[in-house]
Design a protein around this motif. Structure first.
Motif, PDB file in Angstrom:
ATOM      1  N   LEU A   4      15.670  -0.066  -2.503  1.00 54.06           N
ATOM      2  CA  LEU A   4      16.691   0.960  -2.733  1.00 54.06           C
ATOM      3  C   LEU A   4      16.019   2.319  -2.918  1.00 54.06           C
ATOM      4  CD1 LEU A   4      19.761   1.436  -3.179  1.00 54.06           C
ATOM      5  CD2 LEU A   4      19.360   1.139  -5.626  1.00 54.06           C
ATOM      6  N   THR A   5      14.921   2.345  -3.662  1.00 54.61           N
ATOM      7  CA  THR A   5      14.183   3.602  -3.869  1.00 54.61           C
ATOM      8  C   THR A   5      13.629   4.110  -2.536  1.00 54.61           C
ATOM      9  OG1 THR A   5      13.596   2.822  -6.061  1.00 54.61           O
ATOM     10  CG2 THR A   5      12.364   4.701  -5.250  1.00 54.61           C
ATOM     11  N   ASN A   6      13.089   3.174  -1.725  1.00 55.75           N
ATOM     12  CA  ASN A   6      12.598   3.573  -0.394  1.00 55.75           C
ATOM     13  C   ASN A   6      13.700   4.218   0.441  1.00 55.75           C
ATOM     14  OD1 ASN A   6       9.901   2.825  -0.553  1.00 55.75           O
ATOM     15  ND2 ASN A   6      10.367   0.664  -0.111  1.00 55.75           N
ATOM     16  N   ALA A   7      14.943   3.736   0.240  1.00 59.69           N
ATOM     17  CA  ALA A   7      16.057   4.260   1.025  1.00 59.69           C
ATOM     18  C   ALA A   7      16.490   5.658   0.558  1.00 59.69           C
ATOM     19  CB  ALA A   7      17.239   3.299   0.947  1.00 59.69           C
ATOM     20  N   VAL A   8      16.335   5.937  -0.728  1.00 55.66           N
ATOM     21  CA  VAL A   8      16.837   7.233  -1.244  1.00 55.66           C
ATOM     22  C   VAL A   8      15.747   8.266  -1.512  1.00 55.66           C
ATOM     23  CG1 VAL A   8      18.924   6.206  -2.266  1.00 55.66           C
ATOM     24  CG2 VAL A   8      16.882   6.448  -3.675  1.00 55.66           C
ATOM     25  N   CYS A   9      14.496   7.805  -1.654  1.00 62.14           N
ATOM     26  CA  CYS A   9      13.416   8.758  -1.974  1.00 62.14           C
ATOM     27  C   CYS A   9      12.453   8.874  -0.793  1.00 62.14           C
ATOM     28  CB  CYS A   9      12.685   8.273  -3.229  1.00 62.14           C
ATOM     29  SG  CYS A   9      11.407   9.400  -3.800  1.00 62.14           S
ATOM     30  N   LYS A  10      12.496  10.002  -0.131  1.00 66.23           N
ATOM     31  CA  LYS A  10      11.656  10.221   1.074  1.00 66.23           C
ATOM     32  C   LYS A  10      10.494  11.156   0.758  1.00 66.23           C
ATOM     33  CE  LYS A  10      14.485   7.790   3.586  1.00 66.23           C
ATOM     34  NZ  LYS A  10      14.096   6.431   3.927  1.00 66.23           N
ATOM     35  N   PRO A  11       9.392  11.030   1.506  1.00 66.38           N
ATOM     36  CA  PRO A  11       8.191  11.855   1.235  1.00 66.38           C
ATOM     37  C   PRO A  11       8.508  13.356   1.372  1.00 66.38           C
ATOM     38  CG  PRO A  11       7.672  10.120   2.809  1.00 66.38           C
ATOM     39  CD  PRO A  11       9.154  10.072   2.610  1.00 66.38           C
ATOM     40  N   GLU A  70       0.856  -1.199   0.000  1.00 70.23           N
ATOM     41  CA  GLU A  70       0.000   0.000   0.000  1.00 70.23           C
ATOM     42  C   GLU A  70       0.884   1.238   0.000  1.00 70.23           C
ATOM     43  OE1 GLU A  70      -3.363   0.666  -0.116  1.00 70.23           O
ATOM     44  OE2 GLU A  70      -3.489  -1.449  -0.720  1.00 70.23           O
ATOM     45  N   PHE A  71       0.547   2.245  -0.824  1.00 68.93           N
ATOM     46  CA  PHE A  71       1.304   3.489  -0.798  1.00 68.93           C
ATOM     47  C   PHE A  71       0.739   4.353   0.335  1.00 68.93           C
ATOM     48  CE2 PHE A  71       3.093   7.443  -2.747  1.00 68.93           C
ATOM     49  CZ  PHE A  71       4.394   6.980  -2.873  1.00 68.93           C
ATOM     50  N   SER A  72       1.544   5.350   0.766  1.00 68.52           N
ATOM     51  CA  SER A  72       1.145   6.131   1.946  1.00 68.52           C
ATOM     52  C   SER A  72      -0.098   6.990   1.702  1.00 68.52           C
ATOM     53  CB  SER A  72       2.316   6.999   2.395  1.00 68.52           C
ATOM     54  OG  SER A  72       2.787   7.756   1.304  1.00 68.52           O
ATOM     55  N   TYR A  73      -0.423   7.243   0.451  1.00 64.98           N
ATOM     56  CA  TYR A  73      -1.652   7.985   0.145  1.00 64.98           C
ATOM     57  C   TYR A  73      -2.155   7.557  -1.218  1.00 64.98           C
ATOM     58  CZ  TYR A  73       1.179  10.945  -2.983  1.00 64.98           C
ATOM     59  OH  TYR A  73       2.004  11.393  -3.992  1.00 64.98           O
ATOM     60  N   LYS A  74      -3.363   8.020  -1.594  1.00 61.78           N
ATOM     61  CA  LYS A  74      -3.928   7.629  -2.888  1.00 61.78           C
ATOM     62  C   LYS A  74      -3.548   8.687  -3.931  1.00 61.78           C
ATOM     63  CE  LYS A  74      -8.456   6.167  -4.678  1.00 61.78           C
ATOM     64  NZ  LYS A  74      -7.993   5.043  -5.441  1.00 61.78           N
ATOM     65  N   PRO A  75      -2.726   8.344  -4.929  1.00 69.09           N
ATOM     66  CA  PRO A  75      -2.278   9.350  -5.899  1.00 69.09           C
ATOM     67  C   PRO A  75      -3.405   9.797  -6.838  1.00 69.09           C
ATOM     68  CG  PRO A  75      -1.476   7.178  -6.500  1.00 69.09           C
ATOM     69  CD  PRO A  75      -2.163   7.015  -5.197  1.00 69.09           C
ATOM     70  N   ASP A  76      -3.349  11.061  -7.246  1.00 65.03           N
ATOM     71  CA  ASP A  76      -4.389  11.538  -8.178  1.00 65.03           C
ATOM     72  C   ASP A  76      -4.018  11.152  -9.606  1.00 65.03           C
ATOM     73  OD1 ASP A  76      -2.610  13.385  -9.248  1.00 65.03           O
ATOM     74  OD2 ASP A  76      -3.255  14.996  -7.895  1.00 65.03           O
ATOM     75  N   PRO A 109       5.015  15.437  -7.015  1.00 62.72           N
ATOM     76  CA  PRO A 109       4.426  14.719  -5.879  1.00 62.72           C
ATOM     77  C   PRO A 109       5.194  13.432  -5.572  1.00 62.72           C
ATOM     78  CG  PRO A 109       2.781  15.216  -7.562  1.00 62.72           C
ATOM     79  CD  PRO A 109       4.102  15.565  -8.146  1.00 62.72           C
ATOM     80  N   TYR A 110       5.068  12.949  -4.352  1.00 61.31           N
ATOM     81  CA  TYR A 110       5.869  11.816  -3.871  1.00 61.31           C
ATOM     82  C   TYR A 110       5.686  10.575  -4.750  1.00 61.31           C
ATOM     83  CZ  TYR A 110       7.770   8.309  -0.630  1.00 61.31           C
ATOM     84  OH  TYR A 110       8.488   7.290  -0.067  1.00 61.31           O
ATOM     85  N   PHE A 111       4.423  10.254  -5.110  1.00 58.22           N
ATOM     86  CA  PHE A 111       4.167   9.041  -5.917  1.00 58.22           C
ATOM     87  C   PHE A 111       4.938   9.101  -7.251  1.00 58.22           C
ATOM     88  CE2 PHE A 111       1.596   6.415  -8.857  1.00 58.22           C
ATOM     89  CZ  PHE A 111       1.541   5.224  -8.137  1.00 58.22           C
ATOM     90  N   THR A 112       4.879  10.279  -7.881  1.00 61.77           N
ATOM     91  CA  THR A 112       5.574  10.453  -9.170  1.00 61.77           C
ATOM     92  C   THR A 112       7.082  10.350  -8.970  1.00 61.77           C
ATOM     93  OG1 THR A 112       3.833  12.003  -9.761  1.00 61.77           O
ATOM     94  CG2 THR A 112       5.779  11.981 -11.174  1.00 61.77           C
ATOM     95  N   ARG A 113       7.584  11.079  -7.947  1.00 62.89           N
ATOM     96  CA  ARG A 113       9.027  11.071  -7.672  1.00 62.89           C
ATOM     97  C   ARG A 113       9.526   9.655  -7.405  1.00 62.89           C
ATOM     98  NH1 ARG A 113      10.722  13.184  -2.892  1.00 62.89           N
ATOM     99  NH2 ARG A 113       8.659  13.929  -2.272  1.00 62.89           N
ATOM    100  N   TRP A 114       8.712   8.954  -6.582  1.00 60.20           N
ATOM    101  CA  TRP A 114       9.125   7.600  -6.184  1.00 60.20           C
ATOM    102  C   TRP A 114       9.299   6.712  -7.420  1.00 60.20           C
ATOM    103  CZ3 TRP A 114       8.657   2.447  -6.325  1.00 60.20           C
ATOM    104  CH2 TRP A 114       9.216   1.705  -5.282  1.00 60.20           C
ATOM    105  N   HIS A 115       8.335   6.756  -8.323  1.00 62.87           N
ATOM    106  CA  HIS A 115       8.409   5.875  -9.493  1.00 62.87           C
ATOM    107  C   HIS A 115       9.444   6.347 -10.510  1.00 62.87           C
ATOM    108  CE1 HIS A 115       5.549   2.779  -8.504  1.00 62.87           C
ATOM    109  NE2 HIS A 115       4.866   3.728  -7.861  1.00 62.87           N
TER     110      HIS A 115
END
Lengths: 264, 143
Positions: free
Chosen positions: B136-143, B6-12, B55-61
């Motif tokens: 690895l992405t979780n480690a380098v990309c923070k909200p 689950e992602f931390s929020y629902k992306p638009d 936004p975080y969802f976009t950045r993360w991916h």
């Protein structure tokens, strides 16, 4: 950060495993030499030797042959190779060459010996040819050039036929692959070191023979059939510099005795 | 290989579209990228830079897509370098080389399939974490 590192390690392990597994597959048909059989190889060798005898007389210099066999024995004994399994053949010829033919035969032309300054240099050349045998380069090469079926057919032919001459010509006048030559040089280096002889002698011979001109021959055959001798010599010297060799190691014959034997 | 936490929020919708595009970008680059490995990295890198403040969802991916391209880049550089050394240098065609080319093709193919799948799924708003690149992405990309 532990999880990605662990997963990276596992991924590399899996990729390396796939790569290793695939590399065991013989895509290029390089490792099927055993299938031809030792008997066929031996027969082919005998044919090629007969062919050689039609072209060059065998040397009658028994003293020289005896010293060569001593060097050969010393190299083999120090490196876990059965000296009896390999035959040395010395031919009287101005051709500056040494080569390996099937059936574990090393052929040496006296022209090459004239170029050596001492027995150690010759030992380097012999170690290189010995390596071609122990690494099974000859049959790998012939199978690539002619195929197993043709080689089997050849072994039933007579000396003097054109195709037998052609096989002999390829083995004595054309080069092995660079990979095989590199392997033979590396192995020759090991053989020399294990025997207690300085591999730099091989390098010295390579350097001298590559620049020397004699009787209008600028590039002796043994050099033409090998990669750039200067590169090979440089690689040997670089490794030799790190060695500490036994000064009292066995020497088959003094430099002056070698010279007088060769010139007989 | 692929997880759907689950992602931390629902992306638009706009975030989903950009997240999906980051994979499509590397997908287009794969077509060019086999002979020119740097094209993969450039295309995904430029898209990442364009969205690094998004936004975080976009950045993360975008980050996951870019990190995966860095890895593929290394694999393809080795392949191209090895091939050039055989064609123009002192390298020799050997079983180990052919085995490597097949391995590299398998890695590229796996990444290609994962990319298509992820581009489709992220467009629908589902979060996708790949093996190794996800953590690895979780480690380098923070909200």
């Amino acid at each position: 950060m532990k999880k990605p590192l662990l997963q990276l390690f596992l991924s590399i392990l899996v990729i390396a495993g796939i790569w290793y597994g695939l590399s065991r597959i013989d895509f290029l048909g390089e490792t099927t030499t055993e299938s031809i059989g030792r008997e066929t190889e031996k027969k082919l060798g005998e044919l090629l030797l007969k062919q050689l005898e039609l072209q060059h007389p065998r040397s009658a210099n028994d003293s020289l042959l005896s010293v060569i066999e001593n060097i050969h024995r010393e190299l083999c004994d120090s490196n876990g190779v059965d000296p009896e399994s390999i035959d040395i053949h010395l031919f009287d010829s101005s051709v500056i060459n040494a080569a390996v033919i099937p059936g574990r035969n090393i052929i040496i032309f006296t022209g090459l010996l004239d170029y050596t300054e001492n027995a150690d240099e010759f030992a380097g050349v012999l170690a290189h040819e010995l390596a071609h045998i122990t690494e099974n380069h000859v049959m790998e090469r012939l199978q690539r050039e002619f195929g197993i079926t043709l080689l089997m057919t050849l072994s039933g032919m007579d000396a003097g036929t054109e195709i037998i001459s052609n096989v002999l010509r390829i083995l004595t006048t054309t080069a092995y692959s660079r990979q095989h030559e590199r392997e033979a040089d590396e192995k020759a280096f090991e053989y020399m070191v294990e025997t207690g002889w300085d591999p730099a002698h091989l390098a010295n011979f390579l350097l001298r023979i590559s620049t020397k001109t004699r009787d209008g021959v600028t590039a002796p055959q043994w050099i033409q059939t090998h990669p750039d001798p200067r590169d090979r010599a440089a690689a040997i010297i670089e490794k030799s510099n790190k060695l500490s060799l036994d000064e009292d190691a066995f020497r088959p014959v003094s430099d002056s005795d070698w010279q007088s034997l060769v010139s007989q | 290989m692929i997880k759907h936490p689950e992602f931390s929020y629902k992306p638009d919708d706009s975030e989903r579209e950009k997240a999906s595009n980051s994979y499509l970008m590397s997908l287009i680059a794969i077509m060019v990228g086999v002979p020119l490995p740097v094209a993969n990295l450039l295309a995904t890198g430029i898209f990442y830079l364009g969205n690094r403040k998004g936004p975080y969802f976009t950045r993360w991916h975008c980050t996951q897509a870019m990190l995966s391209q860095v890895t593929i880049f290394v694999v393809n550089v080795i392949t191209v370098g090895w091939t050039l050394s055989i064609v123009f240098g002192s390298g020799e065609l050997a079983n180990t080389y052919i085995a490597w080319v097949i391995t590299a093709m398998l890695i590229n193919l796996t990444e290609f399939v994962m990319t298509i799948y992820t581009a489709i799924v992220t467009r629908k708003g589902r979060h996708v974490e790949w093996w190794f690149w996800g953590p690895l992405t979780n480690a380098v990309c923070k909200p």
